[in-house]
Design a protein around this motif. Structure first.
Motif, PDB file in Angstrom:
ATOM      1  N   SER A  70      37.192   0.627 -12.934  1.00  0.00           N
ATOM      2  CA  SER A  70      36.908   1.989 -12.499  1.00  0.00           C
ATOM      3  C   SER A  70      37.247   3.019 -13.571  1.00  0.00           C
ATOM      4  O   SER A  70      36.663   4.098 -13.605  1.00  0.00           O
ATOM      5  N   ALA A  71      38.179   2.689 -14.473  1.00  0.00           N
ATOM      6  CA  ALA A  71      38.504   3.614 -15.556  1.00  0.00           C
ATOM      7  C   ALA A  71      37.309   3.792 -16.483  1.00  0.00           C
ATOM      8  O   ALA A  71      37.011   4.896 -16.950  1.00  0.00           O
ATOM      9  N   SER A  72      36.607   2.691 -16.749  1.00  0.00           N
ATOM     10  CA  SER A  72      35.441   2.748 -17.625  1.00  0.00           C
ATOM     11  C   SER A  72      34.301   3.525 -16.978  1.00  0.00           C
ATOM     12  O   SER A  72      33.675   4.377 -17.619  1.00  0.00           O
ATOM     13  N   THR A  73      34.031   3.258 -15.712  1.00  0.00           N
ATOM     14  CA  THR A  73      32.921   3.934 -15.043  1.00  0.00           C
ATOM     15  C   THR A  73      33.207   5.407 -14.788  1.00  0.00           C
ATOM     16  O   THR A  73      32.282   6.190 -14.596  1.00  0.00           O
ATOM     17  N   SER A  74      34.475   5.804 -14.811  1.00  0.00           N
ATOM     18  CA  SER A  74      34.817   7.218 -14.609  1.00  0.00           C
ATOM     19  C   SER A  74      34.375   8.069 -15.787  1.00  0.00           C
ATOM     20  O   SER A  74      34.150   9.271 -15.649  1.00  0.00           O
ATOM     21  N   ASP A  75      34.296   7.465 -16.984  1.00  0.00           N
ATOM     22  CA  ASP A  75      33.925   8.141 -18.225  1.00  0.00           C
ATOM     23  C   ASP A  75      34.876   9.291 -18.553  1.00  0.00           C
ATOM     24  O   ASP A  75      34.499  10.251 -19.215  1.00  0.00           O
ATOM     25  N   GLN A  76      36.113   9.191 -18.077  1.00  0.00           N
ATOM     26  CA  GLN A  76      37.120  10.209 -18.369  1.00  0.00           C
ATOM     27  C   GLN A  76      38.276   9.652 -19.180  1.00  0.00           C
ATOM     28  O   GLN A  76      38.720  10.266 -20.140  1.00  0.00           O
ATOM     29  N   ILE A  77      38.768   8.494 -18.777  1.00  0.00           N
ATOM     30  CA  ILE A  77      39.946   7.921 -19.429  1.00  0.00           C
ATOM     31  C   ILE A  77      39.548   7.256 -20.740  1.00  0.00           C
ATOM     32  O   ILE A  77      38.570   6.516 -20.809  1.00  0.00           O
ATOM     33  N   VAL A  78      40.321   7.535 -21.783  1.00  0.00           N
ATOM     34  CA  VAL A  78      40.071   6.944 -23.098  1.00  0.00           C
ATOM     35  C   VAL A  78      41.381   6.410 -23.668  1.00  0.00           C
ATOM     36  O   VAL A  78      42.475   6.771 -23.214  1.00  0.00           O
TER      37      VAL A  78
END
Length: 220
Positions: free
Chosen positions: A38-46
């Protein structure tokens, strides 16, 4: 929340690899963001982001095991995370500040630098070619113009990178962004919403501008 901080709610699996922060700093940061979580699909967390709290529990002074226990043991369907970019306060010398017309312009510059760092830290951004962006050393140039309710912000800064976690090198980063946060408003609303910033041009020159140049985003 401070500059560079944001909140996000994610479902398990999160798809993040975490690590303890460098010596002298407590807490954990994101080492990698894996595809499929879900971190990847959020496109916010890097990579490079730090976790500030988990479901309302402050973990800025917690060790790795404590953070992992909170994440693994949570029975909630959604995990709420308060995150930060870990960049701290930007060094903006007096000569750069003098280039700007107001304190609002300074906030715009700060926000665009942080957005630029996020673009570089993305797995499909500059990270594969440049390594991990560890910190912004100093902002060396900035300018803000306004046209048709859009702020056009140009920034230059030195950033420190590492490809192996041991050695490091400096890059001269240049970026231009369009910021639409003040559309139909007399004053810019702070903090500036990251989603209102679009990086239209981004390049990184290794060894403080004397080495190889990487053009990550080209303006159409």
């Amino acid at each position: 929340m401070g500059l560079g901080d944001y909140s996000i709610s994610l479902e398990k699996p999160l798809g993040m690899i975490l690590e303890e922060r460098e010596v002298g700093n407590c807490g954990v940061r994101v080492k990698e963001v894996n595809d499929g979580g879900s971190a990847s699909t959020s496109d916010q967390i890097v990579a490079g982001d730090i976790i500030r709290s988990i479901n309302g529990v402050d973990v800025t002074a917690s060790d790795f095991d404590t953070v992992m226990d909170l994440l693994v043991s949570s029975t909630l369907p959604i995990i709420k995370l308060d995150m930060g970019d870990g960049l701290g306060t930007m060094d903006m010398p007096p000569n750069v500040v003098k280039m700007l017309k107001s304190s609002q312009d300074a906030f715009l510059v700060d926000a665009v630098v942080r957005k630029t760092v996020r673009e570089i830290r993305k797995e499909n951004g500059g990270r594969k070619r440049l390594g991990d962006l560890l910190k912004v050393e100093v902002i060396i140039g900035a300018g803000v113009t306004t046209k048709n309710d859009t702020n056009r912000v140009m920034v230059r800064f030195f950033a420190i990178f590492s490809t192996d976690g041991v050695s490091s090198y400096s890059c001269n980063v240049s970026a231009t962004a369009n910021v639409n946060d003040n559309k139909n408003k007399e004053e810019i609303i702070l903090p500036i919403d990251d989603s209102n910033i679009k990086i239209v041009s981004l390049s990184c020159a290794k060894d403080e501008g004397l080495g190889q140049i990487y053009q990550l985003i080209s303006e159409e």
